[in-house]
Scaffold this active site. Structure first.
Site, mmCIF file in Angstrom:
data_model
loop_
_atom_site.group_PDB
_atom_site.id
_atom_site.type_symbol
_atom_site.label_atom_id
_atom_site.label_comp_id
_atom_site.label_asym_id
_atom_site.label_seq_id
_atom_site.Cartn_x
_atom_site.Cartn_y
_atom_site.Cartn_z
ATOM 1 N N GLU A 5 -3.113 7.526 -4.442
ATOM 2 C CA GLU A 5 -3.644 6.893 -5.663
ATOM 3 C C GLU A 5 -5.158 6.998 -5.811
ATOM 4 O OE1 GLU A 5 -2.214 2.760 -4.923
ATOM 5 O OE2 GLU A 5 -4.318 2.188 -5.112
ATOM 6 N N HIS A 59 -1.380 0.038 -9.715
ATOM 7 C CA HIS A 59 -2.086 -0.951 -8.887
ATOM 8 C C HIS A 59 -2.632 -2.112 -9.733
ATOM 9 C CE1 HIS A 59 -4.054 -1.233 -4.684
ATOM 10 N NE2 HIS A 59 -3.887 -2.446 -5.191
ATOM 11 N N ASP A 67 3.825 -0.152 -7.256
ATOM 12 C CA ASP A 67 2.547 -0.471 -7.888
ATOM 13 C C ASP A 67 1.430 0.265 -7.160
ATOM 14 O OD1 ASP A 67 0.867 -2.076 -9.702
ATOM 15 O OD2 ASP A 67 0.172 -3.070 -7.868
ATOM 16 N N ARG A 98 0.868 -1.184 0.000
ATOM 17 C CA ARG A 98 0.000 0.000 0.000
ATOM 18 C C ARG A 98 0.902 1.230 0.000
ATOM 19 N NH1 ARG A 98 -3.370 -2.757 -1.565
ATOM 20 N NH2 ARG A 98 -5.409 -3.259 -0.684
HETATM 21 P P1 NAD Z 1 -0.893 -11.379 4.833
HETATM 22 O O1 NAD Z 1 -1.843 -10.969 5.908
HETATM 23 O O2 NAD Z 1 -0.835 -12.822 4.452
HETATM 24 O O3 NAD Z 1 0.593 -10.940 5.235
HETATM 25 C C1 NAD Z 1 0.903 -9.709 5.796
HETATM 26 C C2 NAD Z 1 2.127 -9.891 6.684
HETATM 27 O O4 NAD Z 1 2.481 -8.609 7.193
HETATM 28 C C3 NAD Z 1 1.874 -10.811 7.876
HETATM 29 O O5 NAD Z 1 2.889 -11.789 7.985
HETATM 30 C C4 NAD Z 1 1.882 -9.859 9.060
HETATM 31 O O6 NAD Z 1 2.351 -10.456 10.268
HETATM 32 C C5 NAD Z 1 2.806 -8.774 8.565
HETATM 33 N N1 NAD Z 1 2.651 -7.541 9.308
HETATM 34 C C6 NAD Z 1 1.514 -7.019 9.842
HETATM 35 N N2 NAD Z 1 1.801 -5.897 10.521
HETATM 36 C C7 NAD Z 1 3.137 -5.716 10.418
HETATM 37 C C8 NAD Z 1 4.025 -4.749 10.936
HETATM 38 N N3 NAD Z 1 3.580 -3.746 11.728
HETATM 39 N N4 NAD Z 1 5.330 -4.858 10.632
HETATM 40 C C9 NAD Z 1 5.791 -5.884 9.870
HETATM 41 N N5 NAD Z 1 4.988 -6.843 9.370
HETATM 42 C C10 NAD Z 1 3.683 -6.763 9.646
HETATM 43 O O7 NAD Z 1 -1.240 -10.468 3.598
HETATM 44 P P2 NAD Z 1 -0.808 -10.686 2.076
HETATM 45 O O8 NAD Z 1 -1.871 -11.452 1.370
HETATM 46 O O9 NAD Z 1 0.579 -11.189 2.035
HETATM 47 O O10 NAD Z 1 -0.906 -9.178 1.541
HETATM 48 C C11 NAD Z 1 -0.039 -8.181 2.026
HETATM 49 C C12 NAD Z 1 -0.507 -6.829 1.556
HETATM 50 O O11 NAD Z 1 -0.320 -6.722 0.138
HETATM 51 C C13 NAD Z 1 -2.007 -6.576 1.734
HETATM 52 O O12 NAD Z 1 -2.304 -6.105 3.030
HETATM 53 C C14 NAD Z 1 -2.312 -5.545 0.682
HETATM 54 O O13 NAD Z 1 -2.227 -4.254 1.224
HETATM 55 C C15 NAD Z 1 -1.215 -5.747 -0.359
HETATM 56 N N6 NAD Z 1 -1.770 -6.214 -1.644
HETATM 57 C C16 NAD Z 1 -1.501 -5.494 -2.766
HETATM 58 C C17 NAD Z 1 -2.017 -5.915 -3.986
HETATM 59 C C18 NAD Z 1 -1.739 -5.171 -5.265
HETATM 60 O O14 NAD Z 1 -2.419 -5.425 -6.259
HETATM 61 N N7 NAD Z 1 -0.757 -4.291 -5.314
HETATM 62 C C19 NAD Z 1 -2.814 -7.051 -4.039
HETATM 63 C C20 NAD Z 1 -3.042 -7.774 -2.876
HETATM 64 C C21 NAD Z 1 -2.517 -7.356 -1.664
#
Ligand code: NAD
Length: 329
Positions: free
Chosen positions: A263, A295, A258, A234
């Site tokens: 955005e 994105h 991305d 994000r």
């Molecule tokens: P997930 O919940 O499986 O993994 C997120 C990880 O971040 C977890 O291991 C969690 O413990 C860790 N985390 C949480 N708070 C934290 C902190 N303060 N410091 C360090 N680590 C921390 O989620 P995911 O499916 O891997 O997705 C991750 C992120 O990717 C989503 O939250 C979303 O914002 C983003 N995303 C972007 C797109 C895109 O198209 N660009 C698509 C999907 C997801």
């Protein structure tokens, strides 16, 4: 259920319609959900929203007044929803906890490779019949240190791919993944150490109060000169202003994003006939070593199918049992 679907795009509408199998009455608008457009959902039981929508306190109040009881998120991230308020109002909010982590991880890797091997410049030069390659030197990924911030579903796939390249992987997360430690030699360190030791840093944590501006001038100063920074999570996990300063001083050698902290209202729309008013964005575009996509990391057939299936699953579950296993509150 009668469902009002906001921010529908050509790319996701067919997937949703097929997944629904006629079980729900879906009504679509390309417009994003906001205080002005909430009224469009009048008469519906649920809304289905995307990352470009805003389910803020005021918007939720309006939806509640209209009798909306369910909010189906067509995304993993839920930073665009005031969950506390939704809970107070007794609304159900469900997300798509997993669709294709590969899609996003592969996009992050695409950015790393394209920036490193200067693919955009190379292609541009070849099209100009300029076959000089002096300015296109990259580096081997093999044996480089990559720092992964957030080793959840997407971060873990990213680690797997990078392990295949022969990278040393450092990770920072509030929870450690034992599989990654045992099988991919991932080493968990604190954020400062990750910043100090990584040649490439890639961000895969959610945006929340702890991670807003997690990457800022303080830890940018600790990074290796010429570090590559990738953000497909994000926008506001990095302080863009500070990253621009880092680019200006060559502390940051390249940037792939991305997502962008401003955005909303910019991405997912065609602004090619209007004047770009976002100065920070135009500044980013002025750097040759910055690669930006709007994105689209999730934009694969498999991911779109997964998003549509789980969105409909959530609606089915709410209709049948009043709850879904993907409820966030
Ligand atoms: P997930 O919940 O499986 O993994 C997120 C990880 O971040 C977890 O291991 C969690 O413990 C860790 N985390 C949480 N708070 C934290 C902190 N303060 N410091 C360090 N680590 C921390 O989620 P995911 O499916 O891997 O997705 C991750 C992120 O990717 C989503 O939250 C979303 O914002 C983003 N995303 C972007 C797109 C895109 O198209 N660009 C698509 C999907 C997801």
């Amino acid at each position: 259920m009668k469902v009002f679907v906001y921010s529908i795009h050509e790319f996701d509408k067919p997937f949703l319609e097929i997944a629904a199998k006629g079980k729900h009455h879906l009504m679509f608008t390309e417009q994003p959900l906001n205080e002005d457009t909430a009224i469009m959902a009048k008469g519906c039981d649920a809304v289905a929203i995307f990352t470009s929508d805003s389910a803020s306190t005021k918007v939720l109040d309006k939806l509640h007044e209209l009798g909306i009881k369910h909010i189906a998120l067509r995304s993993v991230g839920f930073d665009h929803v005031d969950l506390k308020k939704a809970k107070e109002l007794g609304m159900k909010v469900g997300n798509v906890p997993e669709y294709s982590p590969n899609a996003i991880a592969e996009h992050a890797i695409t950015m790393i490779l394209a920036l490193n091997r200067k693919i955009i410049s190379a292609n541009r030069q070849v099209r100009d019949y300029n076959f000089k390659i002096n300015n296109l030197i990259g580096f081997d990924l093999n044996k480089k240190t990559v720092g992964i911030i957030g080793t959840g579903k997407i971060g873990a796939v990213t680690a797997k791919i990078l392990h295949g390249f022969g990278c040393k992987i450092l990770a920072y997360d509030i929870e450690q993944n034992e599989y990654l430690k045992k099988y991919l030699n991932v080493e968990y360190v604190d954020l400062n150490t990750l910043c100090q030791q990584s040649d490439i840093i890639t961000i895969h944590c959610p945006l929340n109060e702890q991670t807003r501006y997690l990457i800022n001038k303080i830890n940018i100063a600790l990074m290796k000169d010429g570090v590559m920074l990738i953000n497909t999570a994000r926008g506001a996990v990095i302080k863009t202003e500070d990253v621009i300063e880092g680019l200006k001083t060559n502390k940051i050698g390249s940037l792939g994003i991305d997502v962008y902290e401003k955005e909303k209202g910019l991405f997912f729309e065609d602004h090619s006939n209007s004047i770009m008013k976002d100065v920070m964005f135009t500044q980013l575009l002025s750097f040759k070593n910055v690669l930006i996509t709007g994105h689209q990391a999730f934009l694969t057939n498999e991911a779109l199918q997964g998003i549509a299936d789980t969105t409909i699953f959530n609606l089915d579950s709410w209709q049948a049992d009043g709850v879904s296993k993907n409820d966030l509150i």
